[in-house]
Enzyme design. Structure first.
Site, PDB file in Angstrom:
ATOM      1  N   ILE A  35      59.332  60.410  33.629  1.00  0.00           N
ATOM      2  CA  ILE A  35      59.945  62.191  34.227  1.00  0.00           C
ATOM      3  C   ILE A  35      61.202  61.843  34.384  1.00  0.00           C
ATOM      4  O   ILE A  35      61.689  63.280  35.183  1.00  0.00           O
ATOM      5  CB  ILE A  35      59.186  61.701  35.664  1.00  0.00           C
ATOM      6  N   SER A  37      49.381  60.879  43.409  1.00  0.00           N
ATOM      7  CA  SER A  37      48.521  60.053  43.971  1.00  0.00           C
ATOM      8  C   SER A  37      47.536  58.924  42.726  1.00  0.00           C
ATOM      9  O   SER A  37      46.476  58.638  43.178  1.00  0.00           O
ATOM     10  CB  SER A  37      47.890  61.166  44.538  1.00  0.00           C
ATOM     11  N   ASP A  83      58.643  56.751  41.740  1.00  0.00           N
ATOM     12  CA  ASP A  83      59.580  56.968  43.269  1.00  0.00           C
ATOM     13  C   ASP A  83      60.630  56.160  42.713  1.00  0.00           C
ATOM     14  O   ASP A  83      61.692  56.726  43.211  1.00  0.00           O
ATOM     15  CB  ASP A  83      58.767  56.876  44.929  1.00  0.00           C
ATOM     16  N   GLY A 135      48.268  57.293  40.757  1.00  0.00           N
ATOM     17  CA  GLY A 135      48.868  55.492  40.905  1.00  0.00           C
ATOM     18  C   GLY A 135      48.541  54.878  41.874  1.00  0.00           C
ATOM     19  O   GLY A 135      46.878  54.186  41.941  1.00  0.00           O
ATOM     20  N   VAL A 136      48.991  53.861  42.528  1.00  0.00           N
ATOM     21  CA  VAL A 136      48.661  52.975  43.881  1.00  0.00           C
ATOM     22  C   VAL A 136      48.030  54.177  44.997  1.00  0.00           C
ATOM     23  O   VAL A 136      47.295  53.477  45.410  1.00  0.00           O
ATOM     24  CB  VAL A 136      50.043  52.446  44.597  1.00  0.00           C
ATOM     25  N   TYR A 137      48.073  55.168  45.256  1.00  0.00           N
ATOM     26  CA  TYR A 137      47.340  55.653  46.149  1.00  0.00           C
ATOM     27  C   TYR A 137      46.335  55.888  45.899  1.00  0.00           C
ATOM     28  O   TYR A 137      44.667  56.320  45.975  1.00  0.00           O
ATOM     29  CB  TYR A 137      47.946  56.664  46.461  1.00  0.00           C
ATOM     30  N   ASN A 188      56.775  58.965  49.288  1.00  0.00           N
ATOM     31  CA  ASN A 188      55.945  58.403  50.309  1.00  0.00           C
ATOM     32  C   ASN A 188      56.669  58.537  51.727  1.00  0.00           C
ATOM     33  O   ASN A 188      57.558  59.339  51.472  1.00  0.00           O
ATOM     34  CB  ASN A 188      55.786  56.472  50.164  1.00  0.00           C
ATOM     35  N   GLY A 246      56.218  52.852  41.675  1.00  0.00           N
ATOM     36  CA  GLY A 246      56.318  53.682  40.676  1.00  0.00           C
ATOM     37  C   GLY A 246      57.038  55.100  40.321  1.00  0.00           C
ATOM     38  O   GLY A 246      58.440  54.780  39.929  1.00  0.00           O
TER      39      GLY A 246
HETATM   40  P1  ADP Z   1      51.030  57.450  43.805  1.00  0.00           P
HETATM   41  O1  ADP Z   1      51.297  56.732  45.021  1.00  0.00           O
HETATM   42  O2  ADP Z   1      51.200  59.038  44.733  1.00  0.00           O
HETATM   43  O3  ADP Z   1      49.695  56.907  43.547  1.00  0.00           O
HETATM   44  P2  ADP Z   1      52.420  56.002  42.204  1.00  0.00           P
HETATM   45  O4  ADP Z   1      54.419  56.622  41.597  1.00  0.00           O
HETATM   46  O5  ADP Z   1      51.709  55.073  41.846  1.00  0.00           O
HETATM   47  O6  ADP Z   1      52.641  57.209  42.786  1.00  0.00           O
HETATM   48  O7  ADP Z   1      52.230  56.296  40.063  1.00  0.00           O
HETATM   49  C1  ADP Z   1      51.455  58.011  40.693  1.00  0.00           C
HETATM   50  C2  ADP Z   1      51.687  58.553  38.673  1.00  0.00           C
HETATM   51  O8  ADP Z   1      53.235  58.315  38.133  1.00  0.00           O
HETATM   52  C3  ADP Z   1      50.695  57.258  37.937  1.00  0.00           C
HETATM   53  O9  ADP Z   1      49.692  58.145  37.178  1.00  0.00           O
HETATM   54  C4  ADP Z   1      51.532  56.519  37.663  1.00  0.00           C
HETATM   55  O10 ADP Z   1      51.236  56.137  36.078  1.00  0.00           O
HETATM   56  C5  ADP Z   1      52.876  57.695  37.098  1.00  0.00           C
HETATM   57  N1  ADP Z   1      54.008  57.452  36.871  1.00  0.00           N
HETATM   58  C6  ADP Z   1      54.888  55.381  36.653  1.00  0.00           C
HETATM   59  N2  ADP Z   1      56.530  55.944  35.943  1.00  0.00           N
HETATM   60  C7  ADP Z   1      56.687  57.436  36.215  1.00  0.00           C
HETATM   61  C8  ADP Z   1      57.580  57.534  35.008  1.00  0.00           C
HETATM   62  N3  ADP Z   1      58.494  57.702  34.902  1.00  0.00           N
HETATM   63  N4  ADP Z   1      56.971  59.113  34.467  1.00  0.00           N
HETATM   64  C9  ADP Z   1      56.197  60.235  34.378  1.00  0.00           C
HETATM   65  N5  ADP Z   1      54.892  59.314  35.738  1.00  0.00           N
HETATM   66  C10 ADP Z   1      55.046  58.206  35.823  1.00  0.00           C
END
Ligand code: ADP
Length: 182
Positions: free
Chosen positions: A15, A127, A38, A129-131, A28, A36
């Site tokens: 993204i 949400s 963010d 990923g880590v969440y 967050n 992640g």
């Molecule tokens: P959350 O804490 O909301 O779960 P995360 O950042 O841990 O957020 O993950 C949300 C999703 O974003 C996950 O499916 C992860 O694989 C994805 N993700 C991580 N980095 C990127 C990126 N650079 N572009 C798009 N999606 C990403």
């Protein structure tokens, strides 16, 4: 893969390099960065985004941005114009309002995008990923919120759902209705 006459598209990608008027950050509640997507957005976008987040935090949300709400900043060095920061819920088994909070995060981000007249908007899988929100359950929430919006509004004209891996994309597709025939 697209739905609703091409207005919703799911694809793999990063993204931070995506060209859309606005992208969504799965932030967050501190608004001060994290891991992640963010972390990736702040690293690629540079310090201007963080400076704006810090200001919003100090002025409007001294106790943090509540889960499900969204705020908007500029995009620093990113190729988009705006970053919309929203806080998805942490998955706690599904009985703690997670579904309505995830829906609110998607919906409030949409509203911020529409307020600035964004024609195109890209979401990461908030949400999931880590969440820890299960990707199959998230897909159903995403469809409900985004299809309702696209049925009733002209803006955004197009919404992209960006998945970081083919695996995440295919779990999502398994839980969506039939795509447009191309
Ligand atoms: P959350 O804490 O909301 O779960 P995360 O950042 O841990 O957020 O993950 C949300 C999703 O974003 C996950 O499916 C992860 O694989 C994805 N993700 C991580 N980095 C990127 C990126 N650079 N572009 C798009 N999606 C990403």
């Amino acid at each position: 893969m697209t739905w609703l006459n091409g207005r919703l598209e799911a694809l793999t990608g990063d993204i931070t390099t995506f060209h859309a008027d606005a992208i969504v950050n799965a932030a967050n509640s501190t608004l001060l960065g994290g891991g992640g997507v963010d972390g990736a957005i702040h690293r690629a976008g540079g310090p201007d985004i963080m400076a704006e987040c810090r200001k919003i935090r100090n002025i409007s949300y001294p106790r943090g941005l509540p889960t499900g709400e969204a705020v908007i900043t500029g995009a620093g060095r990113l190729p988009c114009k705006y970053v919309i920061h929203t806080v998805g819920p942490v998955w706690k088994g599904g009985m703690r309002g997670e579904e309505s909070l995830l829906a609110a995060a998607y919906r409030n981000a949409l509203e911020k995008a529409a307020e600035v007249g964004a024609h195109t908007l890209a979401y990461p899988a908030i949400s999931t990923g880590v969440y820890g929100y299960p990707a199959d359950k998230a897909a159903k929430v995403v469809w409900k919120v985004l299809s309702a919006r696209l049925h009733h509004h002209n803006l955004p004209e197009k919404i992209y759902l960006l998945f970081y891996s083919v695996n995440n994309l295919s779990t999502f597709l398994d839980n969506m209705p039939q795509p447009d025939v191309t």
